[in-house]
Write a protein that holds these residues in place. Structure first.
Motif, PDB file in Angstrom:
ATOM      1  N   VAL A   1       0.838  -1.192   0.000  1.00  0.00           N
ATOM      2  CA  VAL A   1       0.000   0.000   0.000  1.00  0.00           C
ATOM      3  C   VAL A   1       0.877   1.248   0.000  1.00  0.00           C
ATOM      4  CG1 VAL A   1      -1.932  -1.102   1.181  1.00  0.00           C
ATOM      5  CG2 VAL A   1      -0.140  -0.020   2.528  1.00  0.00           C
ATOM      6  N   ASP A   2       0.276   2.347  -0.424  1.00  0.00           N
ATOM      7  CA  ASP A   2       0.910   3.660  -0.345  1.00  0.00           C
ATOM      8  C   ASP A   2       0.198   4.465   0.737  1.00  0.00           C
ATOM      9  OD1 ASP A   2       2.704   3.217  -2.506  1.00  0.00           O
ATOM     10  OD2 ASP A   2       1.056   3.581  -3.909  1.00  0.00           O
ATOM     11  N   ALA A   3       0.981   5.173   1.527  1.00  0.00           N
ATOM     12  CA  ALA A   3       0.415   5.935   2.640  1.00  0.00           C
ATOM     13  C   ALA A   3       0.875   7.378   2.571  1.00  0.00           C
ATOM     14  CB  ALA A   3       0.834   5.308   3.965  1.00  0.00           C
ATOM     15  N   GLU A   4      -0.011   8.283   2.961  1.00  0.00           N
ATOM     16  CA  GLU A   4       0.280   9.711   2.958  1.00  0.00           C
ATOM     17  C   GLU A   4      -0.211  10.318   4.267  1.00  0.00           C
ATOM     18  OE1 GLU A   4      -0.415  13.493  -0.025  1.00  0.00           O
ATOM     19  OE2 GLU A   4      -2.081  12.114   0.298  1.00  0.00           O
ATOM     20  N   ILE A   5       0.724  10.913   5.001  1.00  0.00           N
ATOM     21  CA  ILE A   5       0.377  11.604   6.248  1.00  0.00           C
ATOM     22  C   ILE A   5       0.168  13.081   5.928  1.00  0.00           C
ATOM     23  CG2 ILE A   5       1.109  12.213   8.576  1.00  0.00           C
ATOM     24  CD1 ILE A   5       2.894   9.802   8.589  1.00  0.00           C
ATOM     25  N   VAL A   6      -0.998  13.577   6.220  1.00  0.00           N
ATOM     26  CA  VAL A   6      -1.290  14.992   5.990  1.00  0.00           C
ATOM     27  C   VAL A   6      -0.769  15.795   7.183  1.00  0.00           C
ATOM     28  CG1 VAL A   6      -3.089  16.698   5.625  1.00  0.00           C
ATOM     29  CG2 VAL A   6      -3.304  14.414   4.597  1.00  0.00           C
ATOM     30  N   ILE A   7       0.290  16.549   6.940  1.00  0.00           N
ATOM     31  CA  ILE A   7       0.878  17.359   8.007  1.00  0.00           C
ATOM     32  C   ILE A   7       0.047  18.611   8.252  1.00  0.00           C
ATOM     33  CG2 ILE A   7       2.938  18.569   8.775  1.00  0.00           C
ATOM     34  CD1 ILE A   7       3.198  15.529   8.569  1.00  0.00           C
ATOM     35  N   SER A   8      -0.335  19.278   7.163  1.00  0.00           N
ATOM     36  CA  SER A   8      -1.183  20.466   7.268  1.00  0.00           C
ATOM     37  C   SER A   8      -1.858  20.681   5.923  1.00  0.00           C
ATOM     38  CB  SER A   8      -0.364  21.713   7.657  1.00  0.00           C
ATOM     39  OG  SER A   8       0.679  21.922   6.721  1.00  0.00           O
ATOM     40  N   SER A   9      -2.972  21.370   5.919  1.00  0.00           N
ATOM     41  CA  SER A   9      -3.686  21.615   4.669  1.00  0.00           C
ATOM     42  C   SER A   9      -4.532  22.877   4.807  1.00  0.00           C
ATOM     43  CB  SER A   9      -4.585  20.428   4.311  1.00  0.00           C
ATOM     44  OG  SER A   9      -5.597  20.242   5.287  1.00  0.00           O
ATOM     45  N   ALA A  10      -4.839  23.464   3.658  1.00  0.00           N
ATOM     46  CA  ALA A  10      -5.693  24.654   3.619  1.00  0.00           C
ATOM     47  C   ALA A  10      -6.466  24.627   2.304  1.00  0.00           C
ATOM     48  CB  ALA A  10      -4.854  25.924   3.729  1.00  0.00           C
TER      49      ALA A  10
END
Length: 583
Positions: free
Chosen positions: A460-469
């Motif tokens: 699997v591929d994983a992405e941690i969202v650190i910050s977003s706007a």
């Protein structure tokens, strides 16, 4: 070197008239440096390092400092301030693992008598899985139990030998030793009499039970004693018997005090009322006990006197000495060893009943009823997976690990499940990093509760969202200079807030406050508005603007912020001696 000479050196590269935008290397330029660091990390380091070496070796390095005029053509890239969504995230790949897994083994050998499950079944922790023939182990446990019982008895006897006790309640009638006497096993210590009375059952002929009553006085004649003793009727039989002559008789029990010398060897007769007893009756003396020493030593704590009342279990005295103490210690060690052997035997017997160590799904079943197994670490009976949730491990670069914390949301995608994104959460951030090729990464554990369609072992591929706007004003990250300034066209609405600072012709510097950024864009919190146009230096084929521009063999230029140069590259000063360009 003159400007014309430089033109000859660069062969056809025109010189622009505008002063280049200089990216700051001060702490305020942190966001630009962060963008460069994101490029200069992980697997990209070696590739970028190689690109820089090729660029330097094959081109001309032009050094640009504050106040210097560019000697190569510069081109300003312009971009409108626009609204967009920005997400700053970290990505990694990994393999899914079950929440827990257990390989069920056994250390015992024998025939499997029964199994209670099939592959794919859901089992609960503690559920019986296999029963293995335990006949030999049961026999060993019985032997261990017998040995323990014997050792315990020996220990209790050793303690009793050191601390003699009264075995019945009554009165101390005789004392045989004194405090401090030396005794050996078998020496008499004292005598206890439970009842000082004697009881005699007399027979009366030609008398009915109604002729006697309890409490009635009886005159007793003891054979061999002169005179008479007075007793009291204690009981009268309710039925009559007959002697050999056929004459009926009545039994009357008489109680009287023992004068001290009467034993059960004596006989007696009695007169009650007007009746004389028939024949000689045997005498029953109250229970008594003589307490003897069971070990050799000295008598200590002996305080008993004749006439003292004593209860069963009371300590008579203490027998002191090495002999009795050694006997107790030896018995204690035997009990301890026997107890250990018994516990081991019980544990061994339990091993013949194999239970589920965790709750989960049986994914492998290697043994079944009727199989003969050899115990050992390699004797896998079955494998159980806890599939209540799945886990994966992300490898996060040392430059980014400080941004990761427990509880952050993780987006998961799998090639095996197209078109679906799963949600995970960071459950552990390890401080034990792994270094390879000069790069350190840290394992981050991610838990996925919604697992429909996912299986252990999937990639699997994983992405941690650190910050977003979302829907925020944004500009290219390269447009930010010194961390808080942006070059805008002089006709931009926000140009009215221009700083009193020299800028290229047709542009002004305005202060800004920035927010969330990714590798391409950065959020503008204040200082700009829609309708503004920002500008930044980006020569054809170059990287983002900065303090050093590389002239490629093709004539393209690439700029790198000096403050963000990787370790080992020149920063804040001139090129190494002998470097390209001869500066």
């Amino acid at each position: 070197m003159s400007e014309k000479g430089l033109e000859r050196e660069t062969e056809g590269i025109s010189v622009g008239e505008r002063e280049p935008v200089v990216a700051d290397s001060s702490p305020k330029g942190g966001r630009l440096r962060s963008s460069w660091k994101k490029l200069w990390k992980g697997r990209k380091r070696k590739a970028l390092a190689l690109l820089l070496v090729v660029a330097i070796a094959g081109g001309v390095v032009i050094w640009r400092g504050r106040g210097q005029t560019a000697s190569a053509a510069t081109t300003y890239q312009e971009a409108a301030v626009e609204r967009r969504s920005i997400t700053n995230s970290l990505s990694s790949s990994g393999t899914l693992e079950p929440a827990d897994s257990y390989t069920v083994n056994t250390l015992v050998s024998g025939e499997i008598l029964s199994d209670t499950f099939e592959k794919g079944d859901q089992v609960e922790e503690g559920q019986l899985l296999y029963t293995i023939d335990s006949s030999n182990a049961a026999s060993s446990q019985t032997q261990a139990q017998n040995s323990y019982s014997q050792a315990q008895t020996s220990y209790e006897q050793a303690v009793k030998a050191k601390y003699p006790q009264a075995d019945l309640s009554g009165t101390v009638s005789e004392v045989y030793v004194n405090e401090g006497d030396s005794v050996s096993a078998g020496t008499q210590l004292l005598k206890i009499v439970a009842d000082e009375n004697i009881y005699i059952d007399f027979y009366f002929t030609y008398a009915d039970s109604g002729d006697f009553y309890i409490g009635q006085t009886a005159t007793v004649f003891i054979d061999g004693f002169a005179g008479t003793l007075t007793g009291t009727v204690a009981a009268v039989s309710s039925s009559s018997a007959a002697v050999s002559t056929g004459v009926p008789l009545t039994t009357v029990r008489v109680r009287l005090a023992n004068p001290g010398l009467v034993t059960s060897d004596y006989t007696a007769s009695a007169v009650i009322g007007s009746y004389s007893s028939y024949g000689q009756a045997s005498i029953k003396v109250g229970a008594s006990s003589v307490i003897t020493a069971e070990a050799s030593g000295k008598v200590a704590g002996f305080n008993w006197l004749v006439g003292d009342t004593i209860s069963s279990g009371d300590r008579i005295c203490t027998i002191t000495g090495d002999s009795v103490d050694n006997q107790i210690e030896s018995a204690r060690i035997s009990v301890s060893n026997a107890s250990t052997s018994l516990e081991n035997a019980r544990d061994n017997l339990e091993d013949y009943s194999v239970t589920a160590p965790i709750s989960g799904t049986v994914v492998t079943k290697n043994a079944k009823a009727g199989d003969n197994i050899e115990g050992g670490s390699g004797s896998t009976l079955c494998v159980i997976y806890d599939l209540s949730y799945l886990e994966m491990t992300m490898s996060i670069d040392e430059l980014d690990i400080s941004s990761v914390e427990v509880g952050q949301e993780v987006r998961i995608t799998a090639d095996a499940v197209e078109g679906k994104t799963y949600t995970g959460v960071v459950t552990e951030v390890s401080v034990a990093g792994t270094t390879s090729g000069g790069i350190t990464t840290y394992p981050v554990t991610v838990r996925i509760d919604e697992t429909d369609g996912l299986l252990p072992g999937m990639n699997v591929d994983a992405e941690i969202v650190i910050s977003s706007a979302d829907d925020v004003l944004a500009i290219p990250s390269a447009a930010v200079s010194r961390g808080d300034m942006v070059l805008v066209t002089a006709n931009s609405p926000s140009a009215v807030n221009a700083l009193d600072q020299e800028a290229p012709e047709g542009y002004v510097y305005v202060p800004v406050e920035t927010g969330v950024s990714d590798n391409s864009y950065i959020e503008v919190l204040s200082g700009l508005q829609e309708g503004d146009t920002v500008a930044y230096l980006q020569a054809a084929g170059s990287a983002s603007s900065g303090d050093m521009t590389f002239v490629m063999p093709s004539g393209a230029m690439s700029s790198i912020p000096m403050g963000d140069m990787p370790s080992g590259m020149p920063s804040g000063g001139g090129m190494p001696s002998g470097g390209p360009g001869g500066f």
